[in-house]
Design an enzyme around this catalytic site. Structure first.
Site, PDB file in Angstrom:
ATOM      1  N   GLU A 199       7.664   2.895  -6.056  1.00 56.47           N
ATOM      2  CA  GLU A 199       7.747   2.328  -4.702  1.00 56.47           C
ATOM      3  C   GLU A 199       8.003   3.449  -3.694  1.00 56.47           C
ATOM      4  O   GLU A 199       8.561   4.482  -4.044  1.00 56.47           O
ATOM      5  CB  GLU A 199       8.870   1.276  -4.686  1.00 56.47           C
ATOM      6  N   ASP A 200       7.579   3.228  -2.463  1.00 57.75           N
ATOM      7  CA  ASP A 200       7.826   4.235  -1.427  1.00 57.75           C
ATOM      8  C   ASP A 200       9.292   4.256  -0.984  1.00 57.75           C
ATOM      9  O   ASP A 200       9.952   5.285  -1.056  1.00 57.75           O
ATOM     10  CB  ASP A 200       6.881   4.013  -0.227  1.00 57.75           C
ATOM     11  N   PHE A 217      13.309   5.012  11.029  1.00 54.71           N
ATOM     12  CA  PHE A 217      12.055   4.469  10.524  1.00 54.71           C
ATOM     13  C   PHE A 217      11.112   5.627  10.225  1.00 54.71           C
ATOM     14  O   PHE A 217      10.889   6.502  11.055  1.00 54.71           O
ATOM     15  CB  PHE A 217      11.425   3.503  11.532  1.00 54.71           C
ATOM     16  N   ARG A 225      -0.329   6.743   7.554  1.00 56.69           N
ATOM     17  CA  ARG A 225      -0.188   6.866   6.100  1.00 56.69           C
ATOM     18  C   ARG A 225      -0.721   8.203   5.590  1.00 56.69           C
ATOM     19  O   ARG A 225      -0.292   8.702   4.562  1.00 56.69           O
ATOM     20  CB  ARG A 225      -0.957   5.742   5.392  1.00 56.69           C
ATOM     21  N   LYS A 246       0.811  -1.197   0.000  1.00 61.43           N
ATOM     22  CA  LYS A 246       0.000   0.000   0.000  1.00 61.43           C
ATOM     23  C   LYS A 246       0.855   1.262   0.000  1.00 61.43           C
ATOM     24  O   LYS A 246       0.388   2.340  -0.322  1.00 61.43           O
ATOM     25  CB  LYS A 246      -0.884   0.037   1.269  1.00 61.43           C
ATOM     26  N   GLY A 247       2.084   1.127   0.454  1.00 60.14           N
ATOM     27  CA  GLY A 247       2.933   2.282   0.755  1.00 60.14           C
ATOM     28  C   GLY A 247       3.064   3.337  -0.320  1.00 60.14           C
ATOM     29  O   GLY A 247       3.229   4.518  -0.027  1.00 60.14           O
ATOM     30  N   ASP A 260       3.738   3.625   6.653  1.00 57.48           N
ATOM     31  CA  ASP A 260       3.039   3.327   7.906  1.00 57.48           C
ATOM     32  C   ASP A 260       3.952   2.745   8.970  1.00 57.48           C
ATOM     33  O   ASP A 260       5.028   2.222   8.688  1.00 57.48           O
ATOM     34  CB  ASP A 260       1.936   2.300   7.648  1.00 57.48           C
ATOM     35  N   ASP A 282      14.777  -0.438   0.812  1.00 53.20           N
ATOM     36  CA  ASP A 282      15.510  -0.640   2.059  1.00 53.20           C
ATOM     37  C   ASP A 282      16.576  -1.706   1.786  1.00 53.20           C
ATOM     38  O   ASP A 282      17.642  -1.397   1.267  1.00 53.20           O
ATOM     39  CB  ASP A 282      14.496  -1.056   3.127  1.00 53.20           C
ATOM     40  N   LYS A 297      17.069   4.117   1.024  1.00 51.32           N
ATOM     41  CA  LYS A 297      17.897   3.905   2.226  1.00 51.32           C
ATOM     42  C   LYS A 297      19.102   3.079   1.781  1.00 51.32           C
ATOM     43  O   LYS A 297      19.194   1.891   2.085  1.00 51.32           O
ATOM     44  CB  LYS A 297      17.109   3.143   3.285  1.00 51.32           C
TER      45      LYS A 297
END
Ligand code: IMP
Ligand code: MG
Length: 187
Positions: free
Chosen positions: A99-100, A152, A165, A43-44, A159, A103, A131
């Site tokens: 994509e959000d 984070f 969000r 969902k990000g 989220d 990582d 990141k």
């Protein structure tokens, strides 16, 4: 907004807006004349994708996928499954994955390989936050909004346990939660 966690603003809505516009302009010039499909990872990425596509001044189609990864509470393991697949035909399309956050890189590496099986013309990545320092597998995004070293993050689609969000900016969540470990809900 009243929150139960301690949040520190790191990217204001204005700063995000400015950068998303730049990314949209760059993508517009790079994809001119190409048959384009933009794929968001749920969902990000939903808020980032919604803003980004409104700055891509080209004909395009949109689709979404949802992925799940298993691992420890703080890191994905590389074992990924698709819980919602693409629905559009990607054959001969120039695919842009939105994509959000990248990582460890496991999620996007898996998706990129998987999408190539669809006989696409190309597959590129656009992520809002990179990141880089946490990368476990070799994967680079063609378009990156911001590089953030640690912490984070929540807000603008991101989220913590499905909360936050809807915040218009991006915030660093209080370090005491990182010490405890987090349970990412959508990866
Ligand atoms: P990876 O690259 O496979 O490790 O997974 C990246 C995914 O983990 C992202 O799509 C996010 O859903 C999630 N994630 C990683 N870091 C954060 C964060 O700081 N806040 C919220 N979600 C995160
Ligand atoms: Mg995600």
């Amino acid at each position: 907004m009243e929150t139960i966690d301690e949040l520190k603003l790191i990217l204001s809505p204005e700063k995000i807006k400015e950068r998303v516009e730049e990314l949209g302009q760059q993508i517009t010039s790079d994809y001119k004349g190409k048959d384009m499909v933009v794929i968001g990872i749920l969902k990000g990425a939903f808020i980032f994708m919604a803003d980004l596509v409104r700055h891509i001044d080209l004909p395009l189609k949109m689709d979404f996928v949802r992925l799940q990864s298993y691992g420890s509470s703080t890191e994905s393991s590389g074992q990924i499954t698709i819980t919602k697949d693409v629905e559009l035909s990607l054959k001969d399309k120039h695919v842009l994955i939105v994509e959000d956050i990248i990582d460890t890189g496991y999620t996007l590496k898996y998706l990129k390989e998987m999408l190539k099986l669809h006989d696409t013309a190309s597959v590129s990545l656009c992520c809002l936050i990179d990141k880089k320092e946490r990368r476990k597998v070799n994967i680079e995004a063609e378009y990156v909004g911001f590089e953030i070293e640690r912490g984070f993050l929540v807000g603008y689609g991101l989220d913590y346990d499905e909360q936050y969000r809807q915040l218009p900016g991006i915030y660093h969540l209080s370090p005491r939660y990182e010490a405890k470990g987090f349970v990412p809900s959508d990866r």
